[in-house]
Motif scaffolding. Structure first.
Motif, short mmCIF file in Angstrom:
data_model
loop_
_atom_site.label_atom_id
_atom_site.label_comp_id
_atom_site.label_asym_id
_atom_site.label_seq_id
_atom_site.Cartn_x
_atom_site.Cartn_y
_atom_site.Cartn_z
N TYR A 15 0.82 -1.22 0.00
CA TYR A 15 0.00 0.00 0.00
C TYR A 15 0.85 1.26 0.00
N VAL A 16 2.08 1.16 0.51
CA VAL A 16 2.96 2.33 0.53
C VAL A 16 3.91 2.31 -0.68
N GLY A 17 4.62 1.18 -0.85
CA GLY A 17 5.63 1.11 -1.92
C GLY A 17 5.04 1.37 -3.29
N VAL A 36 10.09 -3.77 -6.27
CA VAL A 36 10.27 -5.23 -6.19
C VAL A 36 9.59 -5.78 -4.95
N ASP A 37 9.28 -7.06 -5.01
CA ASP A 37 8.62 -7.70 -3.87
C ASP A 37 8.94 -9.18 -3.91
N MET A 38 8.98 -9.80 -2.73
CA MET A 38 9.23 -11.24 -2.71
C MET A 38 7.97 -12.02 -3.09
N GLU A 41 3.27 -13.12 -7.02
CA GLU A 41 1.87 -12.94 -7.48
C GLU A 41 1.49 -11.47 -7.44
N LYS A 42 1.94 -10.79 -6.38
CA LYS A 42 1.62 -9.36 -6.26
C LYS A 42 2.28 -8.58 -7.40
N ILE A 43 3.51 -8.94 -7.71
CA ILE A 43 4.22 -8.26 -8.82
C ILE A 43 3.47 -8.51 -10.13
N ASN A 91 6.46 -4.45 5.26
CA ASN A 91 5.55 -4.39 6.41
C ASN A 91 6.28 -4.55 7.74
N THR A 92 5.73 -3.91 8.75
CA THR A 92 6.29 -3.99 10.12
C THR A 92 5.14 -4.30 11.09
N PRO A 93 4.50 -5.46 10.92
CA PRO A 93 3.31 -5.75 11.73
C PRO A 93 3.65 -5.95 13.21
N SER A 131 9.40 2.31 5.76
CA SER A 131 8.54 1.58 6.70
C SER A 131 8.50 2.33 8.02
N THR A 132 7.39 2.16 8.76
CA THR A 132 7.30 2.76 10.09
C THR A 132 8.02 1.84 11.08
N VAL A 133 8.99 2.40 11.78
CA VAL A 133 9.86 1.59 12.64
C VAL A 133 10.04 2.27 13.99
N ALA A 167 -2.53 8.47 3.67
CA ALA A 167 -3.65 7.74 4.25
C ALA A 167 -4.29 6.92 3.14
N GLU A 168 -4.59 5.66 3.41
CA GLU A 168 -5.26 4.85 2.39
C GLU A 168 -6.61 5.47 2.06
N GLY A 169 -6.99 5.34 0.81
CA GLY A 169 -8.26 5.94 0.36
C GLY A 169 -8.02 7.31 -0.26
N GLN A 281 -3.26 1.21 15.35
CA GLN A 281 -3.08 0.34 16.52
C GLN A 281 -1.63 -0.13 16.64
N LYS A 282 -1.10 -0.57 15.52
CA LYS A 282 0.28 -1.09 15.51
C LYS A 282 1.27 -0.02 15.98
N ASP A 283 1.10 1.21 15.50
CA ASP A 283 2.07 2.24 15.83
C ASP A 283 1.91 2.75 17.27
N THR A 348 -8.57 -4.44 4.71
CA THR A 348 -9.39 -4.84 5.85
C THR A 348 -8.57 -4.99 7.14
N ARG A 349 -7.29 -4.67 7.06
CA ARG A 349 -6.45 -4.92 8.25
C ARG A 349 -6.96 -4.13 9.45
N GLU A 350 -7.21 -4.83 10.55
CA GLU A 350 -7.69 -4.24 11.81
C GLU A 350 -9.00 -3.48 11.65
N1 LIG Z 1 -0.64 1.29 4.68
C1 LIG Z 1 -0.55 2.53 5.07
O1 LIG Z 1 -1.51 3.30 4.99
C2 LIG Z 1 0.75 3.07 5.60
C3 LIG Z 1 0.90 4.46 5.72
C4 LIG Z 1 2.11 4.94 6.20
C5 LIG Z 1 3.12 4.07 6.57
N2 LIG Z 1 2.93 2.72 6.46
C6 LIG Z 1 4.04 1.84 6.83
O2 LIG Z 1 4.70 1.43 5.64
C7 LIG Z 1 5.17 0.08 5.76
C8 LIG Z 1 4.60 -0.76 4.65
O3 LIG Z 1 3.20 -0.81 4.81
P1 LIG Z 1 2.23 -1.39 3.68
O4 LIG Z 1 0.86 -1.08 4.12
O5 LIG Z 1 2.70 -0.93 2.35
O6 LIG Z 1 2.53 -2.95 3.83
P2 LIG Z 1 2.07 -4.11 2.84
O7 LIG Z 1 1.91 -5.32 3.67
O8 LIG Z 1 0.93 -3.64 2.00
O9 LIG Z 1 3.33 -4.29 1.86
C9 LIG Z 1 4.58 -4.73 2.28
C10 LIG Z 1 5.18 -5.58 1.16
O10 LIG Z 1 6.53 -5.89 1.52
C11 LIG Z 1 6.81 -7.18 0.99
N3 LIG Z 1 7.99 -7.73 1.66
C12 LIG Z 1 8.13 -8.06 2.97
N4 LIG Z 1 9.38 -8.49 3.20
C13 LIG Z 1 10.05 -8.44 2.02
C14 LIG Z 1 11.37 -8.76 1.64
N5 LIG Z 1 12.26 -9.19 2.53
N6 LIG Z 1 11.72 -8.59 0.34
C15 LIG Z 1 10.82 -8.15 -0.56
N7 LIG Z 1 9.55 -7.81 -0.24
C16 LIG Z 1 9.16 -7.96 1.03
C17 LIG Z 1 5.55 -7.97 1.24
O11 LIG Z 1 5.47 -9.10 0.38
C18 LIG Z 1 4.48 -6.91 0.94
O12 LIG Z 1 4.02 -6.98 -0.40
C19 LIG Z 1 4.78 -0.37 7.16
O13 LIG Z 1 5.86 -0.17 8.03
C20 LIG Z 1 3.63 0.56 7.51
O14 LIG Z 1 3.52 0.76 8.89
C21 LIG Z 1 1.78 2.21 5.96
#
Ligand SMILES: NC(=O)c1ccc[n+]([C@@H]2O[C@H](COP(=O)([O-])OP(=O)(O)OC[C@H]3O[C@@H](n4cnc5c(N)ncnc54)[C@H](O)[C@@H]3O)[C@@H](O)[C@H]2O)c1
Length: 478
Positions: A15-17, A36-38, A41-43, A91-93, A131-133, A167-169, A281-283, A348-350
């Motif tokens: 959602y961010v990348g 890129v992503d691991m 299917e998403k790619i 992601n940083t769940p 990522s948020t860390v 913000a999503e949306g 919630q996570k943050d 739909t997360r959380e």
């Molecule tokens: N979603 C939001 O609205 C939002 C807003 C601001 C910040 N953030 C932060 O941004 C970060 C990413 O959030 P998101 O919602 O995009 O997550 P997401 O789950 O939608 O996407 C993360 C992607 O990273 C990939 N990934 C994980 N480990 C990997 C690796 N080692 N190599 C390659 N790909 C890998 C996953 O397959 C997944 O597709 C989080 O830390 C989140 O807190 C999210």
């Protein structure tokens, strides 16, 4: 290092990348951007007509740049090798095991990306933590990269913090016109040079005075602080909604009056069934965990209150539904309008829908769920993580439209504020339902007097039922 950033790679096509890099490619035609992503299917979906996420405006900018200067790939080593600047956007769940379970963010994905970069870099790179860390995460990334540098003199790394505030949306709007861009880095000459490179990407479309540069730790903490403040605001108005229901005040009027104070402002004061999404919630939990680790228990307790109110609000709403349906929902069909955590996203997360639906399922209600952007598979997966899968199988129907969901139901529960729910033919819906028919508006989007005139019993969060009756002078109860 290098004179100009020409190639950018983003690890993590979520959602961010995805949206962030689509925006960079859109605004900087001279920069080659690879996401890129691991998850291959998403790619593949990013390379197809149907993108893996829904965001208004995203499809257009991806289609315009894809194959020109925007690329989606599963070849992570190649994309790392070729890039000047690499975003880590994985992601940083919240951890669901071991130390910090249920509280601390899981940094295993971030660390694994740092190790992959160390292995494949081959040349100097700027590594940007998007990522948020927790505070000091950049230090761990730097440590891993410095080890690689010891063994390969061609390497040099600068680690920056550049948290994302979209913000999503509204991601595309937020990315094209951000309130601010925050970049944290080291105060050394090399650190400042790296900051300058990242600034020069954003300043193609973001006014310079909205690009803030700080030290790394301030940048990391500011992201957690911003989300904690936003979540706190929602919990504050939701706490007030309970007081409103008990006293005859109307939370919309209270929010309006409070928001008129310029020190408070009128945004983000919408009462609801509770916040959801992958971040708040996570943050907040991550901040609480950080404070506890720093022996700042009072501060940790203070922020934990924000989460407690949110959980309470969801439970309170579900309990209200059960109470108003004559204290039993067993075997009653209840239409759930909306499963995404907010409108204009399929995420739909959380989502509060998961929790309210789960409470109702525990009482053996039969749920007929409709959401315009969430698939049946996703709904079943989320509920199955919360309640017995057999109960979900037996009691949940996922419907193709809201009329189908409401037909034969005792009640409608609005859990996502999709605009289309405001436009439905509620007279038609009423005549297809069991009577008495009730509507529970967890988002305050429906016109309660109109619904009462049709014959519905209505309950809207933050409004006292008898107060609404008196205010609008219409018939109906509850
Ligand atoms: N979603 C939001 O609205 C939002 C807003 C601001 C910040 N953030 C932060 O941004 C970060 C990413 O959030 P998101 O919602 O995009 O997550 P997401 O789950 O939608 O996407 C993360 C992607 O990273 C990939 N990934 C994980 N480990 C990997 C690796 N080692 N190599 C390659 N790909 C890998 C996953 O397959 C997944 O597709 C989080 O830390 C989140 O807190 C999210």
């Amino acid at each position: 290092m290098f004179s100009k950033v020409e190639k950018v790679t983003c690890v993590g096509a979520g959602y961010v990348g995805g949206p962030t890099c689509a925006m960079i490619a859109h605004k900087c035609p001279d920069i080659q951007v690879t996401v890129v992503d691991m998850n291959s299917e998403k790619i593949a979906e990013w390379n197809s007509e149907k993108l893996p996420i829904y965001e208004p405006g995203l499809h257009e900018i991806v289609m315009a740049a894809r194959g020109k200067n925007l690329h989606f790939s599963s070849d992570i080593p190649k994309a790392i090798r070729e890039a000047d600047l690499i975003f880590i956007s994985v992601n940083t769940p919240t951890k669901n095991y071991g130390r910090g379970k249920g509280m601390a963010p899981d940094l295993k994905y971030v660390e694994s990306v740092a190790r992959t970069i160390a292995q494949h870099a081959g040349a100097p790179k700027i590594v940007v933590e998007k990522s948020t860390v927790p505070v000091k995460a950049a230090e761990s990334i730097s440590f891993i990269l410095r080890e690689a540098q010891k063994n390969d003199t061609r390497l040099a790394f600068q680690v920056l913090s550049n948290p994302e505030f979209l913000a999503e949306g509204t991601a595309i709007r937020d990315l094209s016109n951000p309130d601010r861009v925050l970049i944290g880095g080291e105060s050394t000459k090399e650190g400042q040079e790296a900051i300058h490179h990242l600034v020069s990407i954003y300043e193609r479309w973001v006014p310079r005075d909205r690009i803030l540069t700080t030290n790394t730790w301030s940048s990391e903490l500011s992201k957690l602080a911003a989300n904690a403040f936003l979540a706190q605001r929602i919990s504050s108005i939701n706490a007030m909604s309970a007081v409103c229901e008990a006293t005859g005040a109307d939370v919309r009027e209270v929010a309006h009056a409070v928001g008129f104070d310029s020190r408070i402002g009128n945004k983000f004061l919408q009462a609801s069934v509770g916040f959801g999404g992958s971040c708040f919630q996570k943050d907040v939990l991550s901040l609480v965990y950080l404070c506890e680790s720093l022996n700042l228990q009072k501060v940790a307790d203070y922020w934990m209150g924000v989460i407690d109110i949110n959980n309470w609000q969801r439970r309170r709403f579900a309990d209200k539904i059960i109470a108003e349906l004559f204290n039993t929902v067993t075997d009653k069909r209840i239409a759930i309008f909306g499963f995404a955590f907010k409108k204009n996203t399929g995420d739909t997360r959380e989502s509060s829908s998961i929790y309210v639906s789960s409470h109702l399922l525990e009482e053996h209600a039969k749920l007929a769920i409709y959401d315009p952007k969430v698939s049946e598979k996703q709904i079943r997966m989320e509920l199955g993580n919360n309640v017995d899968k057999q109960i979900v199988e037996k009691l949940v129907t996922v419907c193709a439209d809201p009329y189908e969901a409401a037909a034969g139901a005792h009640a409608i529960v609005v859990l996502t504020e999709w605009d289309e729910f405001k436009e439905l033919d509620y007279s038609r819906i009423y005549s297809s339902m069991q009577h008495p028919a009730a509507i529970f508006d967890g988002r305050l989007i429906l016109d309660q007097p109109v619904l009462r005139d049709i014959g519905f019993r209505t309950f809207a969060i933050g409004t006292a039922p008898d107060q609404a009756y008196n205010l609008f002078g219409s018939s109906g109860c509850c």
